[in-house]
Write a protein that holds these residues in place. Structure first.
Motif, PDB file in Angstrom:
ATOM      1  N   ILE A 178       0.841  -1.191   0.000  1.00 13.01           N
ATOM      2  CA  ILE A 178       0.000   0.000   0.000  1.00 13.01           C
ATOM      3  C   ILE A 178       0.878   1.244   0.000  1.00 13.01           C
ATOM      4  O   ILE A 178       1.957   1.258   0.602  1.00 13.01           O
ATOM      5  CB  ILE A 178      -0.962   0.016   1.215  1.00 13.01           C
ATOM      6  N   SER A 179       0.423   2.276  -0.693  1.00 15.18           N
ATOM      7  CA  SER A 179       1.145   3.543  -0.739  1.00 15.18           C
ATOM      8  C   SER A 179       0.956   4.301   0.568  1.00 15.18           C
ATOM      9  O   SER A 179      -0.145   4.351   1.111  1.00 15.18           O
ATOM     10  CB  SER A 179       0.642   4.403  -1.897  1.00 15.18           C
ATOM     11  N   THR A 180       2.026   4.898   1.061  1.00 13.44           N
ATOM     12  CA  THR A 180       1.949   5.689   2.292  1.00 13.44           C
ATOM     13  C   THR A 180       2.752   6.968   2.131  1.00 13.44           C
ATOM     14  O   THR A 180       3.795   6.977   1.459  1.00 13.44           O
ATOM     15  CB  THR A 180       2.497   4.917   3.506  1.00 13.44           C
ATOM     16  N   GLY A 181       2.272   8.027   2.763  1.00 13.31           N
ATOM     17  CA  GLY A 181       2.972   9.301   2.695  1.00 13.31           C
ATOM     18  C   GLY A 181       3.176   9.955   4.033  1.00 13.31           C
ATOM     19  O   GLY A 181       3.749  11.042   4.122  1.00 13.31           O
ATOM     20  N   THR A 182       2.716   9.294   5.112  1.00  7.25           N
ATOM     21  CA  THR A 182       2.869   9.833   6.456  1.00  7.25           C
ATOM     22  C   THR A 182       3.186   8.699   7.422  1.00  7.25           C
ATOM     23  O   THR A 182       2.878   7.527   7.145  1.00  7.25           O
ATOM     24  CB  THR A 182       1.585  10.533   6.942  1.00  7.25           C
ATOM     25  N   PRO A 183       3.770   9.017   8.576  1.00  6.48           N
ATOM     26  CA  PRO A 183       3.993   7.984   9.595  1.00  6.48           C
ATOM     27  C   PRO A 183       2.695   7.314  10.034  1.00  6.48           C
ATOM     28  O   PRO A 183       2.671   6.106  10.290  1.00  6.48           O
ATOM     29  CB  PRO A 183       4.641   8.757  10.743  1.00  6.48           C
ATOM     30  N   GLN A 184       1.618   8.085  10.089  1.00  6.95           N
ATOM     31  CA  GLN A 184       0.329   7.523  10.516  1.00  6.95           C
ATOM     32  C   GLN A 184      -0.186   6.500   9.515  1.00  6.95           C
ATOM     33  O   GLN A 184      -0.701   5.438   9.900  1.00  6.95           O
ATOM     34  CB  GLN A 184      -0.701   8.649  10.701  1.00  6.95           C
ATOM     35  N   GLU A 185      -0.029   6.786   8.228  1.00  9.84           N
ATOM     36  CA  GLU A 185      -0.458   5.823   7.207  1.00  9.84           C
ATOM     37  C   GLU A 185       0.395   4.557   7.259  1.00  9.84           C
ATOM     38  O   GLU A 185      -0.109   3.450   7.042  1.00  9.84           O
ATOM     39  CB  GLU A 185      -0.367   6.471   5.828  1.00  9.84           C
ATOM     40  N   ALA A 186       1.674   4.727   7.557  1.00 12.21           N
ATOM     41  CA  ALA A 186       2.546   3.556   7.678  1.00 12.21           C
ATOM     42  C   ALA A 186       2.127   2.680   8.844  1.00 12.21           C
ATOM     43  O   ALA A 186       2.088   1.443   8.743  1.00 12.21           O
ATOM     44  CB  ALA A 186       3.996   4.004   7.851  1.00 12.21           C
ATOM     45  N   GLY A 232      16.615   5.260   9.259  1.00 12.43           N
ATOM     46  CA  GLY A 232      16.039   5.731  10.509  1.00 12.43           C
ATOM     47  C   GLY A 232      16.949   5.524  11.699  1.00 12.43           C
ATOM     48  O   GLY A 232      17.827   4.661  11.703  1.00 12.43           O
ATOM     49  N   ALA A 233      16.725   6.323  12.739  1.00 13.22           N
ATOM     50  CA  ALA A 233      17.503   6.189  13.964  1.00 13.22           C
ATOM     51  C   ALA A 233      17.258   4.847  14.639  1.00 13.22           C
ATOM     52  O   ALA A 233      18.057   4.401  15.462  1.00 13.22           O
ATOM     53  CB  ALA A 233      17.156   7.330  14.923  1.00 13.22           C
ATOM     54  N   ASN A 234      16.147   4.189  14.289  1.00  8.30           N
ATOM     55  CA  ASN A 234      15.847   2.868  14.842  1.00  8.30           C
ATOM     56  C   ASN A 234      16.594   1.756  14.096  1.00  8.30           C
ATOM     57  O   ASN A 234      16.398   0.575  14.377  1.00  8.30           O
ATOM     58  CB  ASN A 234      14.344   2.599  14.810  1.00  8.30           C
ATOM     59  N   GLY A 235      17.429   2.141  13.148  1.00  2.00           N
ATOM     60  CA  GLY A 235      18.197   1.152  12.408  1.00  2.00           C
ATOM     61  C   GLY A 235      17.521   0.655  11.152  1.00  2.00           C
ATOM     62  O   GLY A 235      18.090  -0.159  10.423  1.00  2.00           O
ATOM     63  N   ARG A 236      16.311   1.149  10.867  1.00  2.00           N
ATOM     64  CA  ARG A 236      15.624   0.710   9.654  1.00  2.00           C
ATOM     65  C   ARG A 236      16.226   1.361   8.425  1.00  2.00           C
ATOM     66  O   ARG A 236      16.438   2.571   8.377  1.00  2.00           O
ATOM     67  CB  ARG A 236      14.135   1.046   9.727  1.00  2.00           C
ATOM     68  N   VAL A 237      16.486   0.538   7.412  1.00  2.00           N
ATOM     69  CA  VAL A 237      16.984   0.999   6.125  1.00  2.00           C
ATOM     70  C   VAL A 237      15.993   0.539   5.063  1.00  2.00           C
ATOM     71  O   VAL A 237      15.385  -0.536   5.196  1.00  2.00           O
ATOM     72  CB  VAL A 237      18.381   0.407   5.830  1.00  2.00           C
ATOM     73  N   LEU A 238      15.795   1.347   4.042  1.00  2.00           N
ATOM     74  CA  LEU A 238      14.875   0.976   2.959  1.00  2.00           C
ATOM     75  C   LEU A 238      15.238  -0.396   2.384  1.00  2.00           C
ATOM     76  O   LEU A 238      16.404  -0.707   2.171  1.00  2.00           O
ATOM     77  CB  LEU A 238      14.927   2.019   1.846  1.00  2.00           C
ATOM     78  N   LEU A 280      10.049   5.664   8.158  1.00  2.00           N
ATOM     79  CA  LEU A 280      10.782   4.461   8.571  1.00  2.00           C
ATOM     80  C   LEU A 280      10.842   4.361  10.086  1.00  2.00           C
ATOM     81  O   LEU A 280      10.751   3.268  10.665  1.00  2.00           O
ATOM     82  CB  LEU A 280      12.198   4.478   8.004  1.00  2.00           C
ATOM     83  N   GLU A 281      10.967   5.494  10.737  1.00  2.87           N
ATOM     84  CA  GLU A 281      11.077   5.489  12.195  1.00  2.87           C
ATOM     85  C   GLU A 281       9.749   5.227  12.890  1.00  2.87           C
ATOM     86  O   GLU A 281       9.715   4.982  14.096  1.00  2.87           O
ATOM     87  CB  GLU A 281      11.683   6.809  12.674  1.00  2.87           C
ATOM     88  N   ALA A 282       8.661   5.269  12.120  1.00  2.00           N
ATOM     89  CA  ALA A 282       7.347   4.966  12.694  1.00  2.00           C
ATOM     90  C   ALA A 282       7.078   3.462  12.723  1.00  2.00           C
ATOM     91  O   ALA A 282       6.075   3.021  13.274  1.00  2.00           O
ATOM     92  CB  ALA A 282       6.255   5.674  11.886  1.00  2.00           C
ATOM     93  N   ILE A 283       7.971   2.675  12.121  1.00  2.32           N
ATOM     94  CA  ILE A 283       7.793   1.224  12.045  1.00  2.32           C
ATOM     95  C   ILE A 283       8.772   0.557  13.002  1.00  2.32           C
ATOM     96  O   ILE A 283       9.986   0.831  12.931  1.00  2.32           O
ATOM     97  CB  ILE A 283       8.051   0.715  10.612  1.00  2.32           C
ATOM     98  N   PRO A 284       8.317  -0.290  13.892  1.00  2.00           N
ATOM     99  CA  PRO A 284       9.242  -0.968  14.813  1.00  2.00           C
ATOM    100  C   PRO A 284      10.364  -1.668  14.054  1.00  2.00           C
ATOM    101  O   PRO A 284      10.143  -2.268  12.993  1.00  2.00           O
ATOM    102  CB  PRO A 284       8.345  -1.975  15.537  1.00  2.00           C
ATOM    103  N   ILE A 290      14.482  13.062   4.200  1.00  2.00           N
ATOM    104  CA  ILE A 290      14.152  13.368   5.598  1.00  2.00           C
ATOM    105  C   ILE A 290      12.731  12.916   5.912  1.00  2.00           C
ATOM    106  O   ILE A 290      12.467  12.334   6.970  1.00  2.00           O
ATOM    107  CB  ILE A 290      14.329  14.871   5.879  1.00  2.00           C
ATOM    108  N   GLY A 291      11.785  13.147   4.984  1.00  2.00           N
ATOM    109  CA  GLY A 291      10.415  12.695   5.197  1.00  2.00           C
ATOM    110  C   GLY A 291      10.296  11.185   5.154  1.00  2.00           C
ATOM    111  O   GLY A 291       9.509  10.585   5.901  1.00  2.00           O
ATOM    112  N   VAL A 292      11.073  10.558   4.265  1.00  2.00           N
ATOM    113  CA  VAL A 292      11.087   9.093   4.200  1.00  2.00           C
ATOM    114  C   VAL A 292      11.589   8.528   5.518  1.00  2.00           C
ATOM    115  O   VAL A 292      11.044   7.562   6.063  1.00  2.00           O
ATOM    116  CB  VAL A 292      11.977   8.608   3.042  1.00  2.00           C
ATOM    117  N   ARG A 293      12.615   9.154   6.069  1.00  2.00           N
ATOM    118  CA  ARG A 293      13.184   8.710   7.344  1.00  2.00           C
ATOM    119  C   ARG A 293      12.140   8.741   8.466  1.00  2.00           C
ATOM    120  O   ARG A 293      12.072   7.813   9.281  1.00  2.00           O
ATOM    121  CB  ARG A 293      14.365   9.600   7.710  1.00  2.00           C
ATOM    122  N   ALA A 294      11.332   9.781   8.504  1.00  2.00           N
ATOM    123  CA  ALA A 294      10.316   9.881   9.548  1.00  2.00           C
ATOM    124  C   ALA A 294       9.331   8.718   9.481  1.00  2.00           C
ATOM    125  O   ALA A 294       8.852   8.217  10.510  1.00  2.00           O
ATOM    126  CB  ALA A 294       9.574  11.215   9.425  1.00  2.00           C
TER     127      ALA A 294
END
Length: 518
Positions: A111-119, A187-193, A156-160, A150-154
């Motif tokens: 699914i397409s997402t554009g915000t941390p909430q949608e993710a 992301g600072a949580n270590g998540r990479v695309l 990624l950081e919304a996902i555990p 920077i927006g992509v990073r935000a």
């Protein structure tokens, strides 16, 4: 039948309207798979269900030949009719929950997402992956806004970090921005695309196979860079602070021997001063604020300075072009966000530059660094912004702030003030050299950015050393100038300051430095 195991690294999204005229869509798909595409999505917004189904069968025959999964965009009926490996839906299409109900548990669903909430909602609704976008401007659609890394990073950081849902970025992804997008959005949580989704960069290319090979190579390079960073694997390669300090005499000697060329896109107020400071220290400046020559210059210069002191549209265009081409050539980019936060234009320009390229070194006063910390989502103490002047230390723990921003941006951060702080996220120092008159003449901070860029040109593998050396060299020149009998105030200091840059000796860089680890 179990759910396919998917490699999301290079995800082709088709568009017949953008397909290169020299070949059919089927040829584009096959050529791209031969070049390294690992997943294909058939997106055909203009076809009715019957025509879409017919085309999907043909495309599926190609993808099955290479054992590459095929997903259908926004048409569950077509996906089921041809037994595709899955489907992709948008925020305005069928819901993720309903799509999963229709597809069953063993099909891939994105699914397409554009915000941390949608993710986070996609995570709760059972999506296998999310397409994060729009990252940059694109030919396929006109987004309300672009995210940038920077927006992509935000998102990624919304996902555990330990959640199995995968992530790909989409929107304006090309071979010349893939590496920095992947590495800079980690992301600072270590998540990479987990992958990049590409439309025009493949189907519109003259050679889809070659384009795919280039994109996959750039993705892997960006992924490796980000992964190593979060694992701390690049920390061991850093010289100790003690060894860095010992290297300064040789750095200054090498600078004067090689006289590297630095491309300045600088403000009109200090252009003459920064050029003279570069020359006096031993480097070579070129002041060229035209985007038309940025690509050619990137091949001959050794570093680039981007200074937003006097903002014009042409200056900004040149900065974006120069930074992009410097990244492509592996040349150091030094960013001086003069007055960032003082106006909306400066804040927007700062954000655009950080999103459009990888900046190797950021040099700013506390107000400017605070603005960058806030723009990039870095937790830092907030301070007021007054014009473009330094605010002193500004933070109760300035060393922690520069370290946090450096780690967040995967670069070197130099914060100037009564005490100067430099960090690469691991090594952090405070520099206590300097003279009060440096803060009483226009352009002293801009000259420091030029000095840093000159040292970065001859220290490409350690930008931390370059930043510390650049600040130290000019601060020592300031101390020597302020002690001269002929200096009566800021006016006479300005001329003496340039003289003492030229008079600075390698030995003084070693014996007069007042630098401590923090």
């Amino acid at each position: 039948m179990s759910k396919p195991i998917v490699d999301y690294s290079l995800y082709l999204v088709t568009d017949s309207g953008l397909n290169h005229p020299s070949r059919t869509l089927l040829q584009s798909v096959e050529d791209s798979i031969r070049g390294g595409v690992t997943l294909v999505q058939l997106r055909e917004k203009e076809l009715d269900t019957e025509a879409f189904t017919a085309l999907a069968r043909q495309v599926h025959a190609v993808t099955k030949k290479y054992n590459v999964p095929l997903l259908i965009n926004d048409n569950i009926d077509v996906a089921l009719a041809i037994d595709a490996e899955g489907a992709h839906v948008g925020q305005d299409d069928i819901t993720c929950v309903e799509a999963r109900r229709l597809l069953g548990p063993n099909k891939i669903l994105g699914i397409s997402t554009g915000t941390p909430q949608e993710a986070q909602k996609a995570l709760a609704d059972g999506a296998d992956y999310i397409g994060i976008g729009t990252c940059f401007m694109t030919q396929t659609k006109t987004p309300k806004r672009t995210l940038g890394p920077i927006g992509v990073r935000a998102i990624l950081e919304a996902i555990p970090a330990d959640h199995p849902m995968r992530t790909v970025v989409i929107g304006g992804i090309k071979h010349d921005n893939t590496r920095r997008t992947v590495s800079h959005s980690a992301g600072a949580n270590g998540r990479v695309l987990d992958g990049i989704a590409v439309v025009t960069g493949i189907v519109g290319a003259v050679d889809a196979k070659v384009a795919s090979e280039q994109l996959l190579s750039e993705f892997k390079a960006g992924y490796e860079s980000a992964s190593h960073y979060f694992k701390g694997e690049n920390s061991a390669a850093r010289a100790s602070i003690e060894d860095v300090l010992k290297s300064f005499p040789q750095l200054l000697s090498t600078l004067r021997e090689k006289s590297p060329l630095t491309h300045h896109i600088s403000n009109y107020v200090v252009m003459n001063d920064t050029a003279n400071a570069t020359l006096a220290l031993g480097g070579s400046p070129i002041m060229a604020p035209s985007a038309d020559e940025a690509e050619d210059l990137s091949k001959v210069v050794s570093s680039v300075v981007l200074n937003i002191g006097t903002l014009t549209q042409s200056f900004v265009e040149c900065m974006l072009a120069a930074g992009k081409h410097a990244n492509a050539q592996g040349k150091a980019v030094v960013f001086d966000p003069v007055g960032a936060g003082a106006t909306k234009l400066r804040e927007t320009t700062t954000s655009n530059i950080l999103n459009a390229m990888h900046v190797d070194i950021i040099k700013g006063n506390p107000g400017e660094i605070s603005t960058i910390a806030n723009l990039t989502g870095c937790t830092a103490e907030s301070i007021a912004m007054r014009g473009v002047d330094s605010l002193g230390d500004g933070f109760s723990n300035p060393a922690a702030v520069v370290q946090a921003v450096a780690k967040r941006e995967n670069c070197v951060v130099a914060m100037t003030g009564k005490v100067d702080y430099v960090s690469d996220g691991v090594r952090t120092v405070a520099i206590n050299n300097g003279h009060p008159y440096q803060g009483r003449i226009t352009g002293s901070g801009c000259m420091i950015a030029s000095a840093i860029a000159s040292f970065a040109a001859i220290s490409p593998n350690d930008h931390f050393a370059a930043a510390v050396a650049g600040i130290l060299a000019l601060n020592l020149a300031g101390e020597h100038a302020g002690a001269r009998d002929d200096v009566r105030g800021p006016g006479t200091f300005r001329a003496a300051f340039i003289d003492e840059m030229a008079n600075l000796t390698p030995e003084q860089m070693l014996t007069e430095a007042r630098i401590k680890t923090v």
